[in-house]
Design a protein around this motif. Structure first.
Motif, PDB file in Angstrom:
ATOM      1  N   ASP A 134     -35.183  -8.303  28.822  1.00 30.66           N
ATOM      2  CA  ASP A 134     -33.829  -7.771  28.655  1.00 30.66           C
ATOM      3  C   ASP A 134     -33.416  -7.739  27.181  1.00 30.66           C
ATOM      4  N   ARG A 135     -33.921  -8.679  26.404  1.00 34.27           N
ATOM      5  CA  ARG A 135     -33.570  -8.779  24.986  1.00 34.27           C
ATOM      6  C   ARG A 135     -34.823  -9.117  24.187  1.00 34.27           C
ATOM      7  N   VAL A 136     -34.874  -8.636  22.934  1.00 34.02           N
ATOM      8  CA  VAL A 136     -35.965  -8.961  22.014  1.00 34.02           C
ATOM      9  C   VAL A 136     -35.356  -9.354  20.673  1.00 34.02           C
ATOM     10  N   LEU A 137     -35.736 -10.523  20.170  1.00 29.71           N
ATOM     11  CA  LEU A 137     -35.294 -11.002  18.865  1.00 29.71           C
ATOM     12  C   LEU A 137     -36.473 -10.950  17.907  1.00 29.71           C
ATOM     13  N   VAL A 138     -36.294 -10.291  16.761  1.00 35.42           N
ATOM     14  CA  VAL A 138     -37.368 -10.121  15.778  1.00 35.42           C
ATOM     15  C   VAL A 138     -36.964 -10.830  14.491  1.00 35.42           C
ATOM     16  N   VAL A 139     -37.730 -11.842  14.097  1.00 35.41           N
ATOM     17  CA  VAL A 139     -37.442 -12.578  12.865  1.00 35.41           C
ATOM     18  C   VAL A 139     -38.755 -13.104  12.293  1.00 35.41           C
ATOM     19  N   HIS A 140     -38.912 -13.035  10.979  1.00 31.44           N
ATOM     20  CA  HIS A 140     -40.160 -13.415  10.293  1.00 31.44           C
ATOM     21  C   HIS A 140     -41.340 -12.630  10.870  1.00 31.44           C
ATOM     22  N   ALA A 141     -41.125 -11.349  11.112  1.00 31.53           N
ATOM     23  CA  ALA A 141     -42.171 -10.540  11.743  1.00 31.53           C
ATOM     24  C   ALA A 141     -42.475  -9.260  10.987  1.00 31.53           C
ATOM     25  N   LEU A 142     -41.578  -8.801  10.121  1.00 35.34           N
ATOM     26  CA  LEU A 142     -41.744  -7.509   9.460  1.00 35.34           C
ATOM     27  C   LEU A 142     -42.310  -7.715   8.053  1.00 35.34           C
ATOM     28  N   GLU A 143     -43.459  -7.101   7.786  1.00 37.30           N
ATOM     29  CA  GLU A 143     -44.127  -7.256   6.500  1.00 37.30           C
ATOM     30  C   GLU A 143     -43.864  -6.084   5.562  1.00 37.30           C
ATOM     31  N   ASN A 144     -43.759  -4.887   6.107  1.00 41.07           N
ATOM     32  CA  ASN A 144     -43.464  -3.678   5.336  1.00 41.07           C
ATOM     33  C   ASN A 144     -42.970  -2.620   6.317  1.00 41.07           C
ATOM     34  N   ALA A 145     -42.567  -1.458   5.785  1.00 36.95           N
ATOM     35  CA  ALA A 145     -41.963  -0.436   6.638  1.00 36.95           C
ATOM     36  C   ALA A 145     -42.940   0.093   7.680  1.00 36.95           C
ATOM     37  N   GLU A 146     -44.195   0.337   7.283  1.00 42.97           N
ATOM     38  CA  GLU A 146     -45.166   0.894   8.215  1.00 42.97           C
ATOM     39  C   GLU A 146     -45.467  -0.095   9.345  1.00 42.97           C
ATOM     40  N   GLN A 147     -45.691  -1.350   8.980  1.00 47.19           N
ATOM     41  CA  GLN A 147     -45.963  -2.360  10.005  1.00 47.19           C
ATOM     42  C   GLN A 147     -44.743  -2.572  10.880  1.00 47.19           C
ATOM     43  N   ALA A 148     -43.546  -2.444  10.290  1.00 49.28           N
ATOM     44  CA  ALA A 148     -42.314  -2.619  11.065  1.00 49.28           C
ATOM     45  C   ALA A 148     -42.194  -1.564  12.156  1.00 49.28           C
ATOM     46  N   VAL A 149     -42.542  -0.321  11.847  1.00 51.33           N
ATOM     47  CA  VAL A 149     -42.473   0.750  12.853  1.00 51.33           C
ATOM     48  C   VAL A 149     -43.420   0.451  14.006  1.00 51.33           C
TER      49      VAL A 149
ATOM     50  N   ALA B  18     -40.175  -8.542   4.763  1.00 50.73           N
ATOM     51  CA  ALA B  18     -39.827  -7.240   4.179  1.00 50.73           C
ATOM     52  C   ALA B  18     -38.311  -7.136   4.035  1.00 50.73           C
ATOM     53  N   ARG B  19     -37.864  -6.578   2.941  1.00 51.34           N
ATOM     54  CA  ARG B  19     -36.428  -6.426   2.695  1.00 51.34           C
ATOM     55  C   ARG B  19     -36.026  -4.974   2.920  1.00 51.34           C
ATOM     56  N   PHE B  20     -34.786  -4.760   3.325  1.00 53.97           N
ATOM     57  CA  PHE B  20     -34.321  -3.422   3.656  1.00 53.97           C
ATOM     58  C   PHE B  20     -32.880  -3.224   3.188  1.00 53.97           C
ATOM     59  N   THR B  21     -32.558  -1.972   2.894  1.00 52.06           N
ATOM     60  CA  THR B  21     -31.158  -1.583   2.814  1.00 52.06           C
ATOM     61  C   THR B  21     -30.716  -1.181   4.213  1.00 52.06           C
ATOM     62  N   ARG B  22     -29.434  -0.968   4.380  1.00 55.40           N
ATOM     63  CA  ARG B  22     -28.934  -0.559   5.696  1.00 55.40           C
ATOM     64  C   ARG B  22     -29.523   0.789   6.100  1.00 55.40           C
ATOM     65  N   ASN B  23     -29.509   1.743   5.183  1.00 55.35           N
ATOM     66  CA  ASN B  23     -30.049   3.070   5.497  1.00 55.35           C
ATOM     67  C   ASN B  23     -31.567   3.033   5.664  1.00 55.35           C
ATOM     68  N   GLY B  24     -32.239   2.197   4.874  1.00 53.49           N
ATOM     69  CA  GLY B  24     -33.684   2.088   5.009  1.00 53.49           C
ATOM     70  C   GLY B  24     -34.080   1.520   6.356  1.00 53.49           C
ATOM     71  N   LEU B  25     -33.362   0.502   6.813  1.00 55.98           N
ATOM     72  CA  LEU B  25     -33.657  -0.075   8.124  1.00 55.98           C
ATOM     73  C   LEU B  25     -33.305   0.906   9.232  1.00 55.98           C
ATOM     74  N   LYS B  26     -32.234   1.661   9.032  1.00 58.30           N
ATOM     75  CA  LYS B  26     -31.861   2.678  10.023  1.00 58.30           C
ATOM     76  C   LYS B  26     -32.964   3.721  10.158  1.00 58.30           C
ATOM     77  N   ALA B  27     -33.582   4.101   9.042  1.00 56.52           N
ATOM     78  CA  ALA B  27     -34.676   5.072   9.085  1.00 56.52           C
ATOM     79  C   ALA B  27     -35.898   4.498   9.804  1.00 56.52           C
ATOM     80  N   VAL B  28     -36.221   3.228   9.549  1.00 57.50           N
ATOM     81  CA  VAL B  28     -37.344   2.581  10.237  1.00 57.50           C
ATOM     82  C   VAL B  28     -37.082   2.523  11.731  1.00 57.50           C
ATOM     83  N   LEU B  29     -35.867   2.161  12.119  1.00 58.81           N
ATOM     84  CA  LEU B  29     -35.525   2.121  13.540  1.00 58.81           C
ATOM     85  C   LEU B  29     -35.645   3.498  14.171  1.00 58.81           C
ATOM     86  N   GLY B  30     -35.229   4.532  13.431  1.00 59.14           N
ATOM     87  CA  GLY B  30     -35.340   5.891  13.953  1.00 59.14           C
ATOM     88  C   GLY B  30     -36.784   6.287  14.209  1.00 59.14           C
ATOM     89  N   ARG B  31     -37.693   5.910  13.303  1.00 60.26           N
ATOM     90  CA  ARG B  31     -39.112   6.217  13.491  1.00 60.26           C
ATOM     91  C   ARG B  31     -39.697   5.449  14.669  1.00 60.26           C
TER      92      ARG B  31
END
Length: 251
Positions: free
Chosen positions: A107-122, A161-174
């Motif tokens: 029902d829910r997924v929590l993601v923390v200490h898991a994203l290394e870069n944008a490609e791996q995040a997608v 991996a660090r993100f801006t709000r728009n950068g993370l929004k783009a990763v989520l969209g992909r």
């Protein structure tokens, strides 16, 4: 062989400042998801300090730890490390690209200490979306690109991996996810702002009032973007002659 957590991660969360930081973030997680009774929660990366927001409150919590967060160790009768295969904690080690769960399990997924870069995040977020129910939600905890990792030096967040709000929004969209809500935390470095729970709360409240958007950590909730996978309707083109014939017949 026995598998144990990287010592710097366990050392941080076993320290006073790390425990206060986790407690502060757990309070915000409960604001996002206050009641998860009879629901299942998957933590991806190293989410155990934060799953305590719902553990013991009627939710089934499972921690899926990435190989990058562990290291092999010879099995001994008394290990000082943290066992990721503790039955009480419901832990397992997973591949970020192939989570070993059936479709639409959680029902829910929590993601923390898991994203290394944008490609791996997608890749990881698509895998997380697969095991998430259609009406489920994903919550990410990531460093803010505006000084987030610098302010969290000497903590596990400095490697994320660090993100801006728009950068993370783009990763989520992909990853075919849509951002719904967001919050922020830890405006001061953890080693300074988390000396006490009261000081951490006060600094976060002041930060949201006087410098919104500059918290060192972003908490972002996302849902499946059902429209991202829907094909657009295709209408065959009609020649001008066919259009004129149809118009004449209508009269």
């Amino acid at each position: 062989m026995q598998t144990v957590m990287q010592p710097d991660i366990t050392d941080f969360y076993n320290s006073h400042e790390g425990a206060v930081c986790a407690a502060l973030i757990r309070e915000q997680l409960q604001w996002f998801w206050p009641d998860l009774r009879r629901q299942s929660v998957l933590g991806v990366g190293f989410a155990q300090p934060y799953l305590g927001a719902w553990r013991g409150r009627g939710a089934l919590c499972v921690s899926a730890i990435l190989p990058s967060q562990i290291m092999p160790m010879q099995d001994t009768a008394a290990s000082d490390g943290f066992s990721v295969f503790s039955r009480e904690d419901r832990c397992c080690v997973v591949d970020a690209q192939h989570l070993p769960f059936c479709d639409e399990t959680f029902d829910r997924v929590l993601v923390v200490h898991a994203l290394e870069n944008a490609e791996q995040a997608v890749t990881l977020l698509r895998a997380a979306s697969r095991v998430l129910r259609d009406d489920g939600r994903i919550l990410l905890i990531v460093p803010n690109k505006i000084g987030g990792r610098l302010r969290q030096k000497n903590t596990p967040f400095a490697r994320d991996a660090r993100f801006t709000r728009n950068g993370l929004k783009a990763v989520l969209g992909r990853a075919m996810l849509h951002m719904e809500r967001r919050d922020e935390a830890c405006f001061l470095p953890v080693l300074r702002g988390c000396s006490t729970l009261e000081r951490g709360r006060a600094s976060d409240i002041a930060g949201k009032v006087f410098c919104p958007g500059l918290g060192s950590l972003m908490l972002v909730e996302a849902v499946k973007d059902v429209h991202a996978a829907l094909p657009l309707p295709v209408t065959a083109k009609r020649s001008w002659f066919r259009k004129s014939v149809v118009a004449t017949q209508e009269f």
